[in-house]
Design a protein around this motif. Structure first.
Motif, PDB file in Angstrom:
ATOM      1  N   GLY A  14       0.957  -1.212  -0.072  1.00 60.71           N
ATOM      2  CA  GLY A  14      -0.086   0.003   0.027  1.00 60.71           C
ATOM      3  C   GLY A  14       0.895   1.191   0.015  1.00 60.71           C
ATOM      4  O   GLY A  14       0.115   2.346   0.205  1.00 60.71           O
ATOM      5  N   THR A  16       2.960   4.495  -1.055  1.00 63.79           N
ATOM      6  CA  THR A  16       2.607   5.547  -1.974  1.00 63.79           C
ATOM      7  C   THR A  16       3.898   6.740  -2.055  1.00 63.79           C
ATOM      8  O   THR A  16       4.618   6.614  -0.942  1.00 63.79           O
ATOM      9  CB  THR A  16       1.259   6.334  -1.819  1.00 63.79           C
ATOM     10  OG1 THR A  16       1.477   7.067  -0.377  1.00 63.79           O
ATOM     11  CG2 THR A  16       0.344   5.545  -1.843  1.00 63.79           C
ATOM     12  N   ARG A 126       0.728   5.360  -5.994  1.00 72.71           N
ATOM     13  CA  ARG A 126       0.898   4.070  -5.575  1.00 72.71           C
ATOM     14  C   ARG A 126       1.963   3.438  -6.214  1.00 72.71           C
ATOM     15  O   ARG A 126       2.227   3.574  -7.427  1.00 72.71           O
ATOM     16  CB  ARG A 126      -0.404   3.218  -5.560  1.00 72.71           C
ATOM     17  CG  ARG A 126      -1.607   3.692  -4.627  1.00 72.71           C
ATOM     18  CD  ARG A 126      -2.553   2.729  -4.589  1.00 72.71           C
ATOM     19  NE  ARG A 126      -2.200   1.465  -4.156  1.00 72.71           N
ATOM     20  CZ  ARG A 126      -2.898   0.214  -3.822  1.00 72.71           C
ATOM     21  NH1 ARG A 126      -4.216   0.678  -4.267  1.00 72.71           N
ATOM     22  NH2 ARG A 126      -2.754  -0.747  -3.668  1.00 72.71           N
ATOM     23  N   THR A 135       2.382  -0.519 -10.930  1.00 72.03           N
ATOM     24  CA  THR A 135       1.621   0.594 -11.394  1.00 72.03           C
ATOM     25  C   THR A 135       2.314   1.344 -12.629  1.00 72.03           C
ATOM     26  O   THR A 135       3.530   1.049 -12.451  1.00 72.03           O
ATOM     27  CB  THR A 135       1.154   1.681 -10.407  1.00 72.03           C
ATOM     28  OG1 THR A 135       2.548   2.448  -9.817  1.00 72.03           O
ATOM     29  CG2 THR A 135       0.503   1.146  -8.965  1.00 72.03           C
TER      30      THR A 135
END
Length: 242
Positions: A14, A16, A126, A135
């Protein structure tokens, strides 16, 4: 002291990155390492010069962005004010490292766990999707890091040829700004135009075959961008004095 950790989708699912702050992380850097693959584009925005590494004494190519230590006239807290951005800035906040436990030459992508640019529960871009895949943001960072890794070898090849053909000469730049202040740039080097024009046909062919000739010309062409930096400094000094 940086604490580099390898990026993994299991440990950093998770996480970022604060992209806005990452884009401005080099706002206080006067000299930014660059690699030959980006010379031609960077030459339209900033001077490319050579300097000597403080620890090894080896020559390395850098982009000049200011006239004082920690001065970058092309980047501020809002990010880069140029169309072309050095790869060293684009890679932030990631690094390339080697796993000490791995005896091969494989590299891994790392980040500084102490950095405020990366967060486990903050906003921003992310690193991994919910499915654990890279990503688009992280994939771009990987491409940049790959270009830098390959570029380091190309840089070493460039410096070797410049030394072999005796093409490096010191730069002496004396500047007087509109404010009345003056400065002198020392410890910088560039390509010797006369020595370049005196190379043999065989030497020029070698530089072309090794894809170094374009980089050399880009260094020379980029010198005109010093005047752009002077203009930006004059504008900054004027606004500060107002």
């Amino acid at each position: 002291m940086p604490n580099l950790v390898a990026v993994s989708n299991s440990a950093h699912a998770g996480f970022t990155v604060d992209e806005i702050r990452a884009n401005s992380v080099l706002a206080g850097s006067q000299l930014i390492p660059v690699v030959p693959v980006e010379f031609s584009q960077l030459a339209t925005e900033m001077p490319i010069v050579l300097t000597k590494h403080g620890d090894t004494g080896q020559f390395c190519p850098v982009a000049l962005t200011g006239f004082d230590s920690h001065e970058n006239l092309l980047c501020n807290e809002q990010g880069w004010q140029t169309i072309v951005v050095p790869l060293q800035a684009q890679r932030q906040p990631f690094f390339i490292g080697q796993d000490d436990k791995n005896s091969t030459d494989e590299y891994t992508i790392c980040f500084d766990s102490n950095s405020e640019l990366v967060s486990a529960n903050g906003g921003g871009q992310r690193i991994f999707s919910d499915a654990g895949a890279d990503t688009e943001f992280f994939a771009r960072k990987k491409q940049v890091l790959g270009a830098l890794l390959a570029g380091e070898q190309h840089s070493q090849q460039l410096i070797s040829r410049l030394l072999e053909y005796q093409l490096i000469q010191p730069m002496r730049v004396d500047i007087k700004f509109e404010s009345g202040k003056s400065t002198q740039l020392n410890g910088l080097y560039t390509v010797d135009r006369q020595a370049l024009s005196a190379l043999t046909e065989a030497q020029l062919k070698t530089l072309q075959q090794e894809q170094l000739l374009e980089a050399i010309y880009a260094i020379l062409i980029s010198q005109g961008q010093i005047y752009r930096l002077i203009e930006l400094r004059n504008k900054r000094d004027l606004s500060t004095a107002a």
